[in-house]
Write a protein that holds these residues in place. Structure first.
Motif, PDB file in Angstrom:
ATOM      1  N   LEU A   1      20.309   8.113  88.467  1.00 54.88           N
ATOM      2  CA  LEU A   1      20.451   9.394  89.152  1.00 54.88           C
ATOM      3  C   LEU A   1      21.353   9.272  90.387  1.00 54.88           C
ATOM      4  N   ILE A   2      21.212   8.188  91.133  1.00 55.33           N
ATOM      5  CA  ILE A   2      22.014   8.017  92.348  1.00 55.33           C
ATOM      6  C   ILE A   2      23.477   7.785  92.003  1.00 55.33           C
ATOM      7  N   PHE A   3      23.743   6.842  91.098  1.00 59.43           N
ATOM      8  CA  PHE A   3      25.133   6.451  90.856  1.00 59.43           C
ATOM      9  C   PHE A   3      25.842   7.374  89.862  1.00 59.43           C
ATOM     10  N   GLU A   4      25.172   7.769  88.767  1.00 52.13           N
ATOM     11  CA  GLU A   4      25.856   8.626  87.807  1.00 52.13           C
ATOM     12  C   GLU A   4      25.831  10.090  88.241  1.00 52.13           C
ATOM     13  N   VAL A   5      24.663  10.571  88.640  1.00 50.30           N
ATOM     14  CA  VAL A   5      24.537  11.995  88.960  1.00 50.30           C
ATOM     15  C   VAL A   5      25.151  12.325  90.321  1.00 50.30           C
ATOM     16  N   ILE A   6      24.794  11.547  91.354  1.00 48.09           N
ATOM     17  CA  ILE A   6      25.227  11.885  92.715  1.00 48.09           C
ATOM     18  C   ILE A   6      26.611  11.315  93.036  1.00 48.09           C
ATOM     19  N   LEU A   7      26.763   9.991  92.923  1.00 46.71           N
ATOM     20  CA  LEU A   7      28.002   9.351  93.363  1.00 46.71           C
ATOM     21  C   LEU A   7      29.159   9.549  92.400  1.00 46.71           C
ATOM     22  N   TYR A   8      28.855   9.885  91.133  1.00 46.25           N
ATOM     23  CA  TYR A   8      29.957  10.115  90.184  1.00 46.25           C
ATOM     24  C   TYR A   8      30.123  11.596  89.849  1.00 46.25           C
TER      25      TYR A   8
ATOM     26  N   LEU B   1      19.294  13.525  82.015  1.00 44.83           N
ATOM     27  CA  LEU B   1      17.989  14.193  82.050  1.00 44.83           C
ATOM     28  C   LEU B   1      16.874  13.230  81.664  1.00 44.83           C
ATOM     29  N   SER B   2      17.168  12.294  80.758  1.00 45.27           N
ATOM     30  CA  SER B   2      16.143  11.335  80.342  1.00 45.27           C
ATOM     31  C   SER B   2      15.697  10.462  81.505  1.00 45.27           C
ATOM     32  N   ALA B   3      16.592  10.247  82.490  1.00 48.82           N
ATOM     33  CA  ALA B   3      16.223   9.462  83.678  1.00 48.82           C
ATOM     34  C   ALA B   3      15.244  10.215  84.563  1.00 48.82           C
ATOM     35  N   CYS B   4      15.158  11.523  84.361  1.00 50.45           N
ATOM     36  CA  CYS B   4      14.227  12.347  85.140  1.00 50.45           C
ATOM     37  C   CYS B   4      12.883  12.498  84.441  1.00 50.45           C
ATOM     38  N   THR B   5      12.878  12.359  83.117  1.00 51.19           N
ATOM     39  CA  THR B   5      11.657  12.597  82.344  1.00 51.19           C
ATOM     40  C   THR B   5      10.900  11.320  81.984  1.00 51.19           C
ATOM     41  N   ASN B   6      11.601  10.178  81.936  1.00 51.41           N
ATOM     42  CA  ASN B   6      10.980   8.938  81.453  1.00 51.41           C
ATOM     43  C   ASN B   6       9.719   8.556  82.207  1.00 51.41           C
ATOM     44  N   THR B   7       9.814   8.529  83.543  1.00 52.38           N
ATOM     45  CA  THR B   7       8.681   8.070  84.347  1.00 52.38           C
ATOM     46  C   THR B   7       7.467   8.965  84.148  1.00 52.38           C
TER      47      THR B   7
ATOM     48  N   TYR C   1      23.876  19.159  87.583  1.00 49.92           N
ATOM     49  CA  TYR C   1      23.707  17.863  88.230  1.00 49.92           C
ATOM     50  C   TYR C   1      23.046  17.956  89.615  1.00 49.92           C
ATOM     51  N   PRO C   2      23.413  18.915  90.478  1.00 48.60           N
ATOM     52  CA  PRO C   2      22.685  19.021  91.754  1.00 48.60           C
ATOM     53  C   PRO C   2      21.201  19.313  91.577  1.00 48.60           C
ATOM     54  N   ILE C   3      20.872  20.200  90.612  1.00 50.91           N
ATOM     55  CA  ILE C   3      19.462  20.512  90.356  1.00 50.91           C
ATOM     56  C   ILE C   3      18.725  19.261  89.875  1.00 50.91           C
ATOM     57  N   LEU C   4      19.381  18.505  88.972  1.00 51.44           N
ATOM     58  CA  LEU C   4      18.776  17.288  88.450  1.00 51.44           C
ATOM     59  C   LEU C   4      18.541  16.280  89.569  1.00 51.44           C
ATOM     60  N   ALA C   5      19.500  16.165  90.489  1.00 52.60           N
ATOM     61  CA  ALA C   5      19.352  15.239  91.618  1.00 52.60           C
ATOM     62  C   ALA C   5      18.232  15.681  92.546  1.00 52.60           C
ATOM     63  N   ILE C   6      18.154  16.962  92.809  1.00 51.54           N
ATOM     64  CA  ILE C   6      17.126  17.495  93.713  1.00 51.54           C
ATOM     65  C   ILE C   6      15.726  17.243  93.157  1.00 51.54           C
ATOM     66  N   ILE C   7      15.587  17.354  91.843  1.00 53.84           N
ATOM     67  CA  ILE C   7      14.278  17.155  91.211  1.00 53.84           C
ATOM     68  C   ILE C   7      14.027  15.687  90.886  1.00 53.84           C
TER      69      ILE C   7
END
Length: 307
Positions: free
Chosen positions: A58-65, A288-294, A14-20
């Motif tokens: 990414l902000i609410f699920e990955v970072i804040l949760y 991960l799909s939230a990182c690849t979609n755009t 999750y930290p890696i996903l947030a950073i990217i």
């Protein structure tokens, strides 16, 4: 005590996903908002709204949760009231992301396959309305998600974190809600995205055959037809879009379905249980799909824009 392997994997993933993912989506929003990518305003609106929805995930699920739960388990954000609010925003953001993807896929289908409807549907006003309605309906649909959670633990009369109680899956109202939820997201989006992309691909293949017939023997076959080549690339991208969405969502969808055919519970705390491992893996793939979609859709439009 050493954490289970799954917890260790989450604390790295999750930290890696947030950073990217967060900078990538922010950069996409800034670049697309400037309107200098050679894309129409309608396409830009869709891509920006999708990037914002993915950024919210990414902000609410990955970072804040997830990151907060893994590294700061007793912070202010871990209070049950805040946890419920965060879960509401998470589910709303996820539904926005998924259904904006469906709306965008339909927009591309209309643009490529129906010239008459394109003039009326593919307008800036219509796109803005579709985006607004999608986000509002996503929020309304997920309002019930604020209420069912119980505290995961109570320390000094302070409720911490949140968990779905097992009795929730026996109450008729909630059984109905949880039966409809996975159908709305992601089962129906699965079908619609695959359907629209399949129809678009069929139209492209038919157009290529017609073009090849018109060219006949009057054109030097050694010279590549750039239009046919661009359409071939579009098919590849559309398949990548469908495949990426389905694959990254498939695990968690199977978990949702399993709740109704097996004696299992969502959001369980036993990280050595096979179902919990599969469920948490599904959440990681969904994030991960939230990182690849755009990225996928931006590439798709750069290619489809040449058709």
């Amino acid at each position: 005590m050493e954490l289970p392997v799954l917890n260790q994997a989450e604390n790295i993933f999750y930290p890696i996903l947030a950073i990217i993912g967060v900078p990538a989506n922010l950069l996409a929003i800034v670049i697309l908002s400037r309107g200098k990518c050679g894309l129409s305003k309608c396409i830009t609106l869709y891509l920006v709204s999708m990037a914002i929805a993915d950024l919210m995930v990414l902000i609410f699920e990955v970072i804040l949760y997830e990151i907060n739960d893994g590294y700061f388990p007793y912070s202010f954000l871990s209070l049950t009231t805040m946890c419920r609010l965060i879960m509401l925003i998470i589910m709303t953001s996820i539904d926005c992301s998924v259904w904006l993807t469906v709306a965008f896929t339909f927009d591309r289908f209309v643009t490529i396959c129906n010239l008459k409807l394109r003039a009326k549907y593919c307008t800036e006003k219509t796109v803005s309305l579709v985006i607004a309605v999608t986000c509002i309906l996503s929020f309304i649909q997920n309002i019930p998600m604020y209420f069912p959670y119980d505290p995961r633990e109570i320390i000094d009369n302070v409720p911490w974190s949140c968990i779905l109680p097992s009795k929730l899956f026996t109450l008729p109202v909630w059984v109905a809600f949880w039966s409809v939820e996975p159908i709305i997201t992601p089962f129906v989006p699965f079908l619609l995205i695959i359907l629209f992309n399949a129809l678009t691909i069929r139209h492209i293949i038919h157009a290529n055959r017609v073009r090849s017939g018109l060219r006949g023997s009057n054109t030097d076959e050694s010279v590549a037809d750039q239009e046919v080549e661009n359409r071939r690339k579009s098919i590849i991208v559309l398949l990548a879009i469908s495949g990426s969405f389905v694959l990254l969502w498939m695990v968690i969808f199977v978990c949702f379905v399993s709740v109704y055919v097996m004696d299992v519970q969502l959001l369980a705390t036993d990280y050595n249980d096979p179902f919990t491992i599969a469920e948490q893996t599904g959440y990681m793939l969904r994030c991960l799909s939230a990182c690849t979609n755009t990225f996928i859709y931006s590439v798709a439009e750069q290619i489809q824009g040449r058709i």
